[in-house]
Design an enzyme around this catalytic site. Sequence first.
Site, PDB file in Angstrom:
ATOM      1  N   TYR A   1      52.583  49.256  65.485  1.00 46.06           N
ATOM      2  CA  TYR A   1      52.988  50.049  66.655  1.00 46.06           C
ATOM      3  C   TYR A   1      53.706  51.352  66.313  1.00 46.06           C
ATOM      4  CZ  TYR A   1      51.823  45.713  69.022  1.00 46.06           C
ATOM      5  OH  TYR A   1      51.153  44.616  69.487  1.00 46.06           O
TER       6      TYR A   1
ATOM      7  N   ALA B   1      50.400  42.996  76.767  1.00 46.16           N
ATOM      8  CA  ALA B   1      49.484  41.857  76.697  1.00 46.16           C
ATOM      9  C   ALA B   1      48.843  41.523  78.046  1.00 46.16           C
ATOM     10  CB  ALA B   1      50.223  40.642  76.149  1.00 46.16           C
TER      11      ALA B   1
ATOM     12  N   ARG C   1      41.684  44.679  66.379  1.00 51.07           N
ATOM     13  CA  ARG C   1      42.661  43.620  66.107  1.00 51.07           C
ATOM     14  C   ARG C   1      42.053  42.239  66.386  1.00 51.07           C
ATOM     15  NH1 ARG C   1      48.183  45.165  68.826  1.00 51.07           N
ATOM     16  NH2 ARG C   1      48.842  43.463  67.468  1.00 51.07           N
TER      17      ARG C   1
ATOM     18  N   ASP D   1      44.117  43.521  90.456  1.00 53.37           N
ATOM     19  CA  ASP D   1      44.023  43.631  91.913  1.00 53.37           C
ATOM     20  C   ASP D   1      44.923  44.753  92.446  1.00 53.37           C
ATOM     21  OD1 ASP D   1      42.220  41.555  91.942  1.00 53.37           O
ATOM     22  OD2 ASP D   1      43.637  40.036  92.635  1.00 53.37           O
TER      23      ASP D   1
ATOM     24  N   HIS E   1      47.152  52.299  75.226  1.00 49.66           N
ATOM     25  CA  HIS E   1      47.632  51.344  74.227  1.00 49.66           C
ATOM     26  C   HIS E   1      47.973  52.094  72.953  1.00 49.66           C
ATOM     27  CE1 HIS E   1      46.765  47.736  76.529  1.00 49.66           C
ATOM     28  NE2 HIS E   1      45.694  48.379  76.961  1.00 49.66           N
ATOM     29  N   LEU E   2      49.076  51.690  72.343  1.00 45.15           N
ATOM     30  CA  LEU E   2      49.489  52.305  71.079  1.00 45.15           C
ATOM     31  C   LEU E   2      48.493  51.979  69.975  1.00 45.15           C
ATOM     32  CD1 LEU E   2      53.091  50.975  71.547  1.00 45.15           C
ATOM     33  CD2 LEU E   2      52.565  53.415  71.442  1.00 45.15           C
ATOM     34  N   SER E   3      48.161  50.689  69.876  1.00 49.22           N
ATOM     35  CA  SER E   3      47.289  50.226  68.797  1.00 49.22           C
ATOM     36  C   SER E   3      45.826  50.275  69.250  1.00 49.22           C
ATOM     37  CB  SER E   3      47.664  48.787  68.418  1.00 49.22           C
ATOM     38  OG  SER E   3      47.485  47.918  69.521  1.00 49.22           O
TER      39      SER E   3
ATOM     40  N   ASN F   1      50.817  51.288  80.262  1.00 48.41           N
ATOM     41  CA  ASN F   1      50.589  50.423  79.094  1.00 48.41           C
ATOM     42  C   ASN F   1      50.962  49.012  79.546  1.00 48.41           C
ATOM     43  OD1 ASN F   1      50.430  48.931  76.797  1.00 48.41           O
ATOM     44  ND2 ASN F   1      51.537  50.366  75.495  1.00 48.41           N
TER      45      ASN F   1
ATOM     46  N   PRO G   1      55.303  44.139  79.051  1.00 48.95           N
ATOM     47  CA  PRO G   1      56.145  43.222  78.278  1.00 48.95           C
ATOM     48  C   PRO G   1      56.253  43.562  76.800  1.00 48.95           C
ATOM     49  CG  PRO G   1      54.099  42.152  78.973  1.00 48.95           C
ATOM     50  CD  PRO G   1      54.188  43.463  79.699  1.00 48.95           C
ATOM     51  N   ASN G   2      57.480  43.405  76.317  1.00 42.36           N
ATOM     52  CA  ASN G   2      57.858  43.548  74.909  1.00 42.36           C
ATOM     53  C   ASN G   2      57.920  44.992  74.419  1.00 42.36           C
ATOM     54  OD1 ASN G   2      58.115  40.685  74.343  1.00 42.36           O
ATOM     55  ND2 ASN G   2      55.905  40.616  74.619  1.00 42.36           N
TER      56      ASN G   2
ATOM     57  N   HIS H   1      45.107  41.881  78.783  1.00 40.89           N
ATOM     58  CA  HIS H   1      44.101  40.881  78.401  1.00 40.89           C
ATOM     59  C   HIS H   1      44.059  39.691  79.347  1.00 40.89           C
ATOM     60  CE1 HIS H   1      44.454  43.410  74.932  1.00 40.89           C
ATOM     61  NE2 HIS H   1      45.666  42.974  74.662  1.00 40.89           N
TER      62      HIS H   1
ATOM     63  N   ARG I   1      42.194  40.364  71.928  1.00 42.27           N
ATOM     64  CA  ARG I   1      42.639  41.662  72.472  1.00 42.27           C
ATOM     65  C   ARG I   1      41.471  42.541  72.903  1.00 42.27           C
ATOM     66  NH1 ARG I   1      48.246  41.717  71.301  1.00 42.27           N
ATOM     67  NH2 ARG I   1      48.643  40.563  69.397  1.00 42.27           N
TER      68      ARG I   1
ATOM     69  N   ARG J   1      60.162  46.201  65.329  1.00 37.77           N
ATOM     70  CA  ARG J   1      59.364  45.313  64.478  1.00 37.77           C
ATOM     71  C   ARG J   1      57.935  45.825  64.422  1.00 37.77           C
ATOM     72  NH1 ARG J   1      59.371  40.699  67.862  1.00 37.77           N
ATOM     73  NH2 ARG J   1      57.369  40.417  66.856  1.00 37.77           N
TER      74      ARG J   1
ATOM     75  N   GLU K   1      44.953  53.756  81.589  1.00 35.14           N
ATOM     76  CA  GLU K   1      45.501  52.690  80.739  1.00 35.14           C
ATOM     77  C   GLU K   1      45.664  53.213  79.318  1.00 35.14           C
ATOM     78  OE1 GLU K   1      43.065  49.157  80.741  1.00 35.14           O
ATOM     79  OE2 GLU K   1      44.366  48.109  79.308  1.00 35.14           O
TER      80      GLU K   1
END
Length: 143
Positions: A18, A72, A102, A82, A95-97, A69, A5-6, A75, A106, A13, A93
């Site tokens: 990111y 959210a 943070r 599953d 993640h950019l950040s 990725n 998502p996102n 978390h 997270r 933004r 897995e």
Amino acid sequence: MLSGPNLNLLGEREPEVYGHHTLADVEAMVRERAERLGVEVRFVQSNHEGVLVDELHRARLDCHAVVLNPGAFAHTSVALRDAIAAIRIPVVEVHLSNVHAREPFRRRMVLAPVVRGQVVGFGAHSYVLGLEAAVHLARGGRG
Ligand code: CA2
């Protein structure tokens, strides 16, 4: 290569968190590396948990590994956890950040126990490193 998502908004933004790359830029970087590694990559982004579950199920039939990725959902999602546990192919897995540097919420990583490994904090390059790890595992390397 699955993005949650996102992440379709990447580059629009919060560049300080990111980076400036769009998801299309990330895809181009990954495709370039994939070509050199001699592998094919399918890209899917979805804002919907169930679609990501479906894509993990689909990947077990026609892919050798998944780079995920989860956004959210990393978390929160027992459903993704599953699904990853249910498929045999390696899932890396990314993640950019650096999620650990943070907000405290997270740091809770619900997929961590079932993925083969994580790459966090390298911006768009996390995806490229994730691809390299996935290819290594798919070719029988140790994780
Ligand atoms: O660092 C990552 O890759 C994350 O998976 C990104 C997720 C976040 O919830 C995770 O904790 C870490 C959020 C993606 C949001 O993407 C945006 C893109 C452009 C503008 C705003 C958000």
